[in-house]
Enzyme design. Sequence first.
Site, mmCIF file in Angstrom:
data_model
loop_
_atom_site.group_PDB
_atom_site.id
_atom_site.type_symbol
_atom_site.label_atom_id
_atom_site.label_comp_id
_atom_site.label_asym_id
_atom_site.label_seq_id
_atom_site.Cartn_x
_atom_site.Cartn_y
_atom_site.Cartn_z
ATOM 1 N NE ARG A 18 -2.207 -1.378 3.456
ATOM 2 C CZ ARG A 18 -2.249 -0.761 4.630
ATOM 3 N NH1 ARG A 18 -3.050 0.267 4.824
ATOM 4 N NH2 ARG A 18 -1.526 -1.177 5.633
ATOM 5 C CG ASN A 36 -4.111 -4.242 3.976
ATOM 6 O OD1 ASN A 36 -3.578 -4.203 2.880
ATOM 7 N ND2 ASN A 36 -3.420 -4.185 5.099
#
Length: 85
Positions: A18, A36
Amino acid sequence: MQAARFVVSGVVQGVYYRACTRQRAVALGLVGHARNQADGSVDVVAAGSAAALDALEAWLCRARRPPRSRRSRARPARFRRLKTL
């Protein structure tokens, strides 16, 4: 301004995926998020120019960063249209 959503699967959680995606998106002038998901995937939503979104999609599909990630696929996902916010 256009927007796109991608679902990235594979080993993409707990390996700074990320953060790397955010860095790439910011460098391309995009705004959005990478989150997530419970199934182990990462949901990426980005908005900006069409060219920048194309570049992000290409990066998501080919990137080997971070090195510990093992991305199996990045696929465009559909937005659900909202009548009101």
